[in-house]
Design a protein around this motif. Sequence first.
Motif, PDB file in Angstrom:
ATOM      1  N   LYS A   1       0.774  -1.176  -0.128  1.00 58.05           N
ATOM      2  CA  LYS A   1      -0.146   0.094   0.056  1.00 58.05           C
ATOM      3  C   LYS A   1       0.822   1.299  -0.043  1.00 58.05           C
ATOM      4  CE  LYS A   1      -3.775  -2.287   0.517  1.00 58.05           C
ATOM      5  NZ  LYS A   1      -4.317  -3.161  -0.502  1.00 58.05           N
ATOM      6  N   ALA A   2       2.079   1.294   0.592  1.00 55.61           N
ATOM      7  CA  ALA A   2       2.898   2.309   0.206  1.00 55.61           C
ATOM      8  C   ALA A   2       4.321   1.722   0.388  1.00 55.61           C
ATOM      9  CB  ALA A   2       2.840   3.033   1.672  1.00 55.61           C
ATOM     10  N   ILE A   3       5.419   2.725   0.237  1.00 50.29           N
ATOM     11  CA  ILE A   3       6.776   2.359   0.148  1.00 50.29           C
ATOM     12  C   ILE A   3       7.402   3.539   0.924  1.00 50.29           C
ATOM     13  CG2 ILE A   3       6.894   0.797  -1.866  1.00 50.29           C
ATOM     14  CD1 ILE A   3       7.948   3.024  -3.604  1.00 50.29           C
ATOM     15  N   GLU A   4       8.587   3.405   1.476  1.00 50.23           N
ATOM     16  CA  GLU A   4       9.430   4.457   2.001  1.00 50.23           C
ATOM     17  C   GLU A   4      10.842   4.191   1.503  1.00 50.23           C
ATOM     18  OE1 GLU A   4       9.350   4.849   6.387  1.00 50.23           O
ATOM     19  OE2 GLU A   4       7.169   4.038   6.415  1.00 50.23           O
ATOM     20  N   SER A   5      11.148   5.391   1.097  1.00 51.17           N
ATOM     21  CA  SER A   5      12.739   5.280   0.511  1.00 51.17           C
ATOM     22  C   SER A   5      13.512   6.654   0.765  1.00 51.17           C
ATOM     23  CB  SER A   5      12.689   4.943  -0.843  1.00 51.17           C
ATOM     24  OG  SER A   5      13.851   4.871  -1.567  1.00 51.17           O
TER      25      SER A   5
ATOM     26  N   LYS B   1      16.012  17.124  -2.451  1.00 49.58           N
ATOM     27  CA  LYS B   1      17.214  16.952  -2.738  1.00 49.58           C
ATOM     28  C   LYS B   1      17.499  15.471  -2.277  1.00 49.58           C
ATOM     29  CE  LYS B   1      18.629  19.307   1.994  1.00 49.58           C
ATOM     30  NZ  LYS B   1      17.245  19.255   2.229  1.00 49.58           N
ATOM     31  N   ARG B   2      19.076  15.155  -2.708  1.00 53.90           N
ATOM     32  CA  ARG B   2      19.476  13.553  -2.260  1.00 53.90           C
ATOM     33  C   ARG B   2      19.505  13.343  -1.185  1.00 53.90           C
ATOM     34  NH1 ARG B   2      24.339  10.660  -5.122  1.00 53.90           N
ATOM     35  NH2 ARG B   2      24.516   9.113  -3.548  1.00 53.90           N
ATOM     36  N   GLY B   3      18.951  12.419  -0.399  1.00 52.23           N
ATOM     37  CA  GLY B   3      18.820  11.801   0.852  1.00 52.23           C
ATOM     38  C   GLY B   3      17.667  12.319   1.641  1.00 52.23           C
ATOM     39  N   ASP B   4      16.777  13.039   0.833  1.00 57.73           N
ATOM     40  CA  ASP B   4      15.358  13.646   1.449  1.00 57.73           C
ATOM     41  C   ASP B   4      14.620  12.065   1.615  1.00 57.73           C
ATOM     42  OD1 ASP B   4      16.093  16.087   1.932  1.00 57.73           O
ATOM     43  OD2 ASP B   4      14.625  16.638   0.036  1.00 57.73           O
ATOM     44  N   PRO B   5      13.824  11.888   2.355  1.00 55.83           N
ATOM     45  CA  PRO B   5      13.000  10.675   2.701  1.00 55.83           C
ATOM     46  C   PRO B   5      11.746  11.006   1.788  1.00 55.83           C
ATOM     47  CG  PRO B   5      12.970  11.923   4.895  1.00 55.83           C
ATOM     48  CD  PRO B   5      13.976  12.648   3.954  1.00 55.83           C
ATOM     49  N   ILE B   6      11.182   9.821   1.305  1.00 50.26           N
ATOM     50  CA  ILE B   6       9.881   9.944   0.543  1.00 50.26           C
ATOM     51  C   ILE B   6       9.062   8.678   0.888  1.00 50.26           C
ATOM     52  CG2 ILE B   6      11.128   8.733  -1.464  1.00 50.26           C
ATOM     53  CD1 ILE B   6       9.267  10.364  -3.333  1.00 50.26           C
ATOM     54  N   VAL B   7       7.884   9.134   0.886  1.00 48.15           N
ATOM     55  CA  VAL B   7       6.663   7.955   1.177  1.00 48.15           C
ATOM     56  C   VAL B   7       5.820   8.239  -0.040  1.00 48.15           C
ATOM     57  CG1 VAL B   7       5.028   7.156   3.027  1.00 48.15           C
ATOM     58  CG2 VAL B   7       7.215   8.067   3.801  1.00 48.15           C
ATOM     59  N   ILE B   8       5.525   6.985  -0.334  1.00 46.48           N
ATOM     60  CA  ILE B   8       4.607   7.136  -1.625  1.00 46.48           C
ATOM     61  C   ILE B   8       3.616   6.136  -1.160  1.00 46.48           C
ATOM     62  CG2 ILE B   8       4.190   6.525  -4.194  1.00 46.48           C
ATOM     63  CD1 ILE B   8       7.275   7.184  -4.471  1.00 46.48           C
ATOM     64  N   GLU B   9       2.269   6.379  -1.318  1.00 45.54           N
ATOM     65  CA  GLU B   9       1.052   5.656  -0.800  1.00 45.54           C
ATOM     66  C   GLU B   9       0.075   5.651  -2.155  1.00 45.54           C
ATOM     67  OE1 GLU B   9      -0.065   8.351   1.951  1.00 45.54           O
ATOM     68  OE2 GLU B   9       0.740   7.164   3.878  1.00 45.54           O
ATOM     69  N   THR B  10      -0.580   4.667  -2.117  1.00 46.52           N
ATOM     70  CA  THR B  10      -1.998   4.475  -3.008  1.00 46.52           C
ATOM     71  C   THR B  10      -2.757   5.511  -2.620  1.00 46.52           C
ATOM     72  OG1 THR B  10      -2.698   2.827  -1.847  1.00 46.52           O
ATOM     73  CG2 THR B  10      -1.395   2.006  -3.770  1.00 46.52           C
ATOM     74  N   ALA B  11      -3.466   6.126  -3.635  1.00 48.38           N
ATOM     75  CA  ALA B  11      -4.304   7.194  -3.609  1.00 48.38           C
ATOM     76  C   ALA B  11      -5.826   6.633  -4.087  1.00 48.38           C
ATOM     77  CB  ALA B  11      -3.992   8.554  -3.750  1.00 48.38           C
ATOM     78  N   SER B  12      -6.630   7.417  -4.484  1.00 48.46           N
ATOM     79  CA  SER B  12      -7.910   7.264  -5.065  1.00 48.46           C
ATOM     80  C   SER B  12      -7.721   6.936  -6.210  1.00 48.46           C
ATOM     81  CB  SER B  12      -8.858   8.049  -4.519  1.00 48.46           C
ATOM     82  OG  SER B  12      -8.576   9.224  -5.157  1.00 48.46           O
ATOM     83  N   LEU B  13      -8.572   6.111  -6.836  1.00 44.22           N
ATOM     84  CA  LEU B  13      -8.586   5.610  -8.362  1.00 44.22           C
ATOM     85  C   LEU B  13      -7.363   5.463  -9.037  1.00 44.22           C
ATOM     86  CD1 LEU B  13     -11.120   8.793  -9.312  1.00 44.22           C
ATOM     87  CD2 LEU B  13     -11.553   6.380  -8.892  1.00 44.22           C
ATOM     88  N   GLY B  14      -6.669   4.718  -8.345  1.00 44.19           N
ATOM     89  CA  GLY B  14      -5.160   4.070  -8.869  1.00 44.19           C
ATOM     90  C   GLY B  14      -4.148   5.008  -9.057  1.00 44.19           C
TER      91      GLY B  14
END
Length: 177
Positions: A108-112, A146-159
């Motif tokens: 449902k989400a990734i962290e990187s 910028k390089r090294g910033d954390p990012i969280v990507i989650e599923t949202a509505s409608l794909g």
Amino acid sequence: MTRLPRSLVPLVMLTLGALAAPAAARNKDVSTPPPPVFQAVLDCKSVADPAERLACYDRTVGAMATARDAKDLVIADRETMREARRGLFGLSLPSIKLFGGGDSEDVKAIESTIESTYPARDGQAVFVLADGARWKQIAGRPVYAKRGDPIVIETASLGSYFAKVGKGQNARVIRIQ
């Protein structure tokens, strides 16, 4: 109660059937039988004579090892399948039961962390993650990462997908090849 004209009844029935088909397919058990080389090992369990059972196991396990070495059989544990699903997160793939897909452990989400960023031709930001995955911003205020910033990507509505970058900068994103 209003009655439908007879000419519309087949159309209504067809529409209801089409709407019900995806739900029925989703609830249908689509488990596939194990590969024959693996099933042969399982079948050895039913051999009554201990000496014959051991010979059966020796023979079939040897065939299974040969199939694995020839890459005709792939063995993966649950953690390997989770990592594969994380790596495929955001990509449009055909609906197949690859890597245990379709179970309750869908990602449902990734962290990187962000490895690099660059502007796309349309000026929107493209984020390259630590694992090499590339995500492009498609909506929202410009995100300055910028390089090294954390990012969280989650599923949202409608794909769609929603990214939280750094200290709370948000954007709608898509995975690009």
